[in-house]
Every structure is written in C-alpha cells, then in structure tokens.
Design an enzyme around this catalytic site. Structure first.
Site, mmCIF file in Angstrom:
data_model
loop_
_atom_site.group_PDB
_atom_site.id
_atom_site.type_symbol
_atom_site.label_atom_id
_atom_site.label_comp_id
_atom_site.label_asym_id
_atom_site.label_seq_id
_atom_site.Cartn_x
_atom_site.Cartn_y
_atom_site.Cartn_z
ATOM 1 N N CYS A 18 7.664 7.968 -3.321
ATOM 2 C CA CYS A 18 6.209 8.180 -3.280
ATOM 3 C C CYS A 18 5.933 9.466 -2.530
ATOM 4 O O CYS A 18 6.280 9.599 -1.352
ATOM 5 C CB CYS A 18 5.514 7.007 -2.586
ATOM 6 S SG CYS A 18 3.754 7.356 -2.332
ATOM 7 N N HIS B 227 -0.570 3.746 -1.495
ATOM 8 C CA HIS B 227 -1.305 4.691 -2.334
ATOM 9 C C HIS B 227 -1.712 4.127 -3.696
ATOM 10 O O HIS B 227 -2.440 4.781 -4.431
ATOM 11 C CB HIS B 227 -0.482 5.976 -2.522
ATOM 12 C CG HIS B 227 -0.342 6.750 -1.252
ATOM 13 N ND1 HIS B 227 0.691 6.553 -0.372
ATOM 14 C CD2 HIS B 227 -1.130 7.690 -0.698
ATOM 15 C CE1 HIS B 227 0.542 7.353 0.666
ATOM 16 N NE2 HIS B 227 -0.557 8.050 0.506
#
Ligand code: MSP
Length: 633
Positions: A129, A149
C-alpha cells in the site's frame, strides 16, 4: 546541573504530503506543554519535531503538483516549520530527513547493521500500500483492501535488502515485560505484545532505484535506496548528534517519543529492534495518544472536515485552543473535536472560572488598596483552605504530568481556581471593607487572592503561556524571567507593595454560531454501480427497543434495536428526535457496515434518514408495520 534532570521529547516527523491539521498540532502542542513543564521543573530539555520527506508517497505528491520532490518538500516542510512558533511551540530543533547530517547518520547505521550481519539480500513479493508505505500480509487486508486507505494494494515482487527483525523478537518481548512503562498507556503495550505473539517477519528495508530514487542511498549498493521507515525513525538519534555529538550521550537515555496510535507498530517494533541491532540502547518511553475525530467522524480531505489549527487560533485565540486540546482529550483515547465543545470550554472554564477570578481580584485590589498588594496580617482558619488547596494542586500537577494525564492536571488546577473563587464568596471582601474596626482581614484576604493569582499563572503556564504572562503583568510581576516550580513551593512569593493594574478581560465570552447549511445542490448522481455491488449492502428493518442520548454529545443517540438480533447503533439524530419518540419505531438500518466507535460507544450499523422539508432530519420508515429483521430490498 543534576545529571538526571534531562528530558528529551520528540514528535513524529510529519509527512509533507499534506498540510498541518489539528492532529499534528495536538501531538506537537503536547510536546510543548511537556517541555515547558520539565523546564519549569529545572530539567535540561531538548524538544524536537520535523518532517519526513522521502519515499513513494512524497514523490507521488510532488508529481501531482508538477513540482520536483526537492521544491515540493522544501515548500511543505516550511509550512510545518513556520506553523509551530505561531502555536507557541518551543521546539529546540527542527529536523528534515533530507538534511545532510541525517542522510549521513542513516547511512552510518545501515552500514553498521549490515556489517554486523543483520541485513541480507532476498526476494519478496507482497501486497504493497503506497499510502502506508508498506507491504501487507493477506490476513491484514480487509476484503483485499488496505484497512486504513480502503484501496487495493499493488502486488509487488522484487529483490531487496531485509533487516533481520525476527532475530530480536524474543529480546523485545522480554524487554517490554521487564519495563512495563516502555510503551504506554497500557493498551498500546498490550497491542504490541499481542502482535509479538505471531512470528515476526524480517523487514524489507530497501527499494530499487528503478522504482524510486527519492530516498537515501544504500551505502554498499548504489542501485537501492532505503525504505522510508528505516530512514525516518533514525531522525530521533540524528537530531541529538548520533554517533559522535555530545548531546546524544546526554539526552538519549531520557528520550520520550510522542506518537498517535496510527504508528505504534513501527515505533514499538521496528525501532527498538533497529536500535538493538545498531548497538544503541532503547528509547526510554513510547507515549501513545488516540485520534482526534471531527464531529465523531474520521478527519479526511475527502469528507472536507479537516480542522486547521490556525483557523481556530484566529477565531478563538491560541491559549483557548491549546487549553481545549489538552483538556478534552484523555491521553491514550480518541476524542471528538467540535467547535461547540470548544466554545463551551471557553465560556465556562476560561471566561467564567479563570477570567472572572483574575478580573475580580485585580479590581478589588485596585479599589481597596489603590493598586498595591497589601501586607497580610495573621492567617486564620479560613485561609488554610486556600493554602492547602494550592499545595494539593502543586503535588497533583507534578504527579499527573509524569503520568501523562494532562486533563487531570487541568482539572486539579481548576479545583484550585474554584477554591479561590469560593474564598472570595466566603470571606466577602466587600463586607470586610466596610468594617469600621479594620481588623486587617481585608489585607490578608486580598493578599491571599493575589498570591493565588500568581500560583495560577505558574500552573497554567505550560498550557497557556500567554495567559500566564498576562496574569503576571496585572499583578506587578512583569519582570519574572522564567517560570520555575521552585518559586511557588512556599506560600507568599508575591511581595506587598507590588503594583497591580487592570488589564483587558483574559477570555471574553464567545458565541457559537452554527455554520449556515449550504443551499441544496442540484441533482448530482454518484457513479453508476453494478447490481452485485448494491447486493452487498444488507438493509434491514429494525425496531427500536431502547433509546438514550450519548453523554456529552449534542447530536448522538444510542439505540438498542432488534434487527433480527439485538444490537446497539449510534445515530446523529438527537437534535431532531427525542429518545422516547424513538422507542417502538421501525427504521431501516445498514447492518453490515464495519462497526465504528462514536464518542466511545460502539455502533454496529447505521440508520437511514434524509433531510426533512422544513429542515432537520426525517427518518426512513414504513407505511405498514414491518417485521423486525426483514430484508429491505
Ligand atoms: N512520517 C510518519 C511518522 C514518522 S516518525 C519517525 C507519519 N507522519 S504523519 O504525518 O502521518 O503523522 C502521523 C502523526 O500525526 C500521528 O502519529 C499523530 O502524531 C499526528 N496525527 C495525525 N492525525 C491525527 C489525528 N487525527 N489525531 C491525533 N493525532 C494525529 O506517520
């Protein structure tokens, strides 16, 4: 100076991909409040903050802005650097990971760890990520997405350098057990220990330059740069001159890291093992606080609810803002920011309790003694209440500061302020002034009140430095250079004859005005979704069994519902519905939303409502009585 009286406090170094907000301001102001407290206590303090500037995330943000990483990081880093003095933050040093001395120290440590055999070359494939700058394991992902996220990570496979973190797992577990305060409060210590129950994987600490050039070069292989966390954490020792600077020897053993709960893992696991491998002693404490949410939701750019510290300073004044942050958050737990709560604190604690005390006492002195501090006569029983309260508060302030319970420090100070306010009421100086015998009581009472103002100024100084100065200015102590606890250890520091002058009200009352609702927008549809996607939302009929207001919240109501099973949800409907109106009502609830905590209450679902024609909310309901738990299609 006593060798043990040293205090070193750090904040995280903030990423420069976003401008500073209330979350950054909180940690940094806590660092400032602690620094001021320890300076007052005679400690040699070093307080450091700074910016974290390497890595994918920053390079990407620069690209999006059509800027080079260098000019982009210079610009945003300066925003942080320039913000702090405006919030009365007295950091001794501001570090940037792009500073030359930092680059040198990172390379020095990398080489040292490599030479000791704790870094090896290997291949790795995993879910990466970019937002978090790290690889995720399958089990950490939620529905294949990064839990922070909500984006799908990229799959990346590459050859890289790895740090043998696993080698230090048992040592770290033992160290945390032997040093119960190492990570605090306890919930975060437990979080780290729970994590350490699983075998630790080694840490990937490099990125090939083919993919990322914006980083610090691996000293023995110029084709690679180092991973941003390995680079960033080292700031804490660079800033005090590791390896050779004399400040390192002086401050490191007294190091206190302040962070929020988002970055416990790198600080609680990567960093101690890195230090161990590099032959550096562990930091003293990791101090972890919770998150500021805004009106009970997570702060985010996309929700448009990011709170900017300078806006609040301009609107309400800096000291009020600092006071609110430290008073309303229990260090370690999440807190919800609202302007309404801030205004309430200003009006009650600051204007009413503190502001009134100062203005009443100063006004009485001006009236009865022409603006000179009177000489006290013999103390009597009534005076003991105020001197004892002062001693109690002083003891508690010192204790609670060491325990990081800043809200308790302030509660204790306000107990003293309230004792002083009561002392006025009980001793009625206005009656004493009319006493023809002039027994001397008026002198003693006013003297004690002036001394209480002096103490109050010292007590509030770490939180509200400007207010502390304003109080001293009014009571003839403008020439005090430094605030030191030793100057308030005994009663009677204010000298008879000192000149007292009235100043402006410290905290004028403020009114809270709700922002006008934006006029309703024209029909704007969200992007089309597939039938399958809609099917993922589990909508159910729920019958409200019990309802009550969430304590201290103006908006939230806690509802016990039957939606096929009994559970609790929290909804922002308190301004539109009374709890008793809700009981027995059938509503529509999304039952498979991830549970969330609102003002400390876990909500397992969300009810559906819309805007009512006449303003406020209207609940989605039924024209016939439905069955609880029934699917809404
Ligand atoms: N660059 C890393 C830290 C490296 S330290 C060696 C980083 N930066 S950050 O900009 O994301 O800052 C995270 C920190 O900002 C949190 O740990 C906390 O100190 C502060 N906060 C950011 N948002 C916050 C809230 N909503 N509430 C409270 N503090 C939060 O992570």
């Amino acid at each position: 100076m006593n060798a043990q009286k040293v205090f070193y406090v750090t904040t995280p170094i903030y990423y420069v991909n976003a401008s500073p907000h209330i979350g950054h301001a909180y940690t940094t102001i806590v660092g400032d409040v602690m620094s001021r407290f320890y300076r007052m206590s005679g400690y040699d303090v070093f307080f450091m903050t700074g910016t974290d500037e390497h890595g994918d995330k920053i390079a990407e943000a620069a690209r999006k802005n059509n800027e080079t990483p260098k000019s982009f990081t210079d610009r945003i880093s300066a925003q942080f650097r320039n913000l702090w003095p405006q919030l009365a933050v007295t950091n001794d040093y501001f570090i940037r990971t792009t500073d030359e001395n930092h680059v040198r120290t990172v390379q020095y440590i990398l080489q040292k760890v490599y030479d000791s055999g704790d870094i090896y070359f290997g291949e790795y494939g995993g879910h990466y990520c970019v937002g978090c700058e790290r690889f995720y394991t399958e089990t950490e992902l939620v529905d294949g997405k990064c839990p922070d996220h909500q984006t799908e990570p990229e799959f990346r496979k590459e050859s890289n350098y790895f740090f043998k973190m696993s080698k230090y797992q048992q040592w770290l577990i033992g160290y945390i057990h032997d040093n119960p305060d190492f990570i605090r409060p306890e919930r975060y210590r437990n979080e780290v220990l729970a994590f350490l129950q699983q075998p630790l994987e080694d840490l990937c600490i490099s990125r090939p330059k083919t993919r990322l050039t914006w980083g610090i070069e691996i000293p023995w292989n110029k084709e690679y740069v180092t991973y941003v966390w390995f680079d960033a954490l080292i700031n804490y020792v660079t800033g005090i001159g590791y390896p050779d600077g004399k400040d390192f020897g002086k401050y490191w053993a007294a190091s206190e890291h302040l962070i929020a709960k988002d970055i416990v893992k790198p600080h609680g696991i990567y960093w101690p093992t890195m230090l161990k491998s590099a032959g550096i002693g562990p930091y003293k404490n990791l101090n972890v606080h919770g998150y500021w949410n805004v009106d009970a939701s997570k702060m985010s750019k996309s929700l448009g609810n990011v709170v900017r510290p300078l806006d609040l300073k301009d609107k309400y004044g800096l000291d009020a803002f600092r006071y609110f942050l430290l008073r309303d958050m229990v260090f370690g737990l999440d807190s919800s920011f609202s302007e309404e709560a801030l205004v309430q604190r200003i009006n009650s604690d600051l204007a009413n309790d503190l502001g009134n005390l100062v203005s009443r006492v100063v006004a009485m002195d001006v009236k009865y003694f022409k603006g000179k501090v009177p000489a006290p006569k013999a103390a009597d029983e009534a005076d003991r209440k105020i001197t004892e309260a002062a001693a109690k508060t002083l003891g508690e302030v010192e204790q609670f500061f060491r325990e990081l319970t800043f809200h308790k420090v302030l509660i204790s100070i306000w107990e003293f302020i309230n004792v002083a306010n009561k002392y006025i009421v009980e001793n009625e100086p206005w009656t004493l002034a009319k006493d023809p015998a002039k027994s001397g009581r008026l002198e003693t009472v006013i003297y004690n009140l002036m001394e209480s103002l002096r103490l109050t100024a010292y007590f509030v100084y770490p939180f509200m430095p400007d207010t502390a100065r304003k109080i001293l200015d009014q009571i003839g102590l403008a020439d005090v250079k430094e605030f030191r606890f030793d100057d308030i250890r005994s009663w009677g520091g204010i000298k008879p004859g000192a000149a007292v002058t009235r100043g402006e009200a410290l905290f004028p009352r403020v009114e809270y005005k709700k922002e006008e609702e934006a006029p309703s927008k024209k029909f704007e549809m969200l992007p089309e979704i597939a039938w399958d996607d809609f099917g993922k939302i589990d909508l159910r009929v729920a019958k409200v069994m019990e309802a009550e207001a969430v304590p201290k919240s103006a908006k939230l109501m806690k509802l016990k519902i039957d939606c096929g099973e009994v559970r609790t949800i929290v909804a922002g409907i308190l301004q539109d519905y009374k709890p008793e109106e809700m009981v027995g009502r059938s509503i529509v609830v999304v039952v498979n939303l991830k549970p969330t905590k609102l003002m400390g209450v876990e909500s397992r679902g969300m009810l559906l409502a819309t805007d009512a024609e006449k303003g406020g909310l209207a609940l989605v309901g039924f024209d016939k009585e439905p069955v609880p738990g029934g699917k809404v299609r």
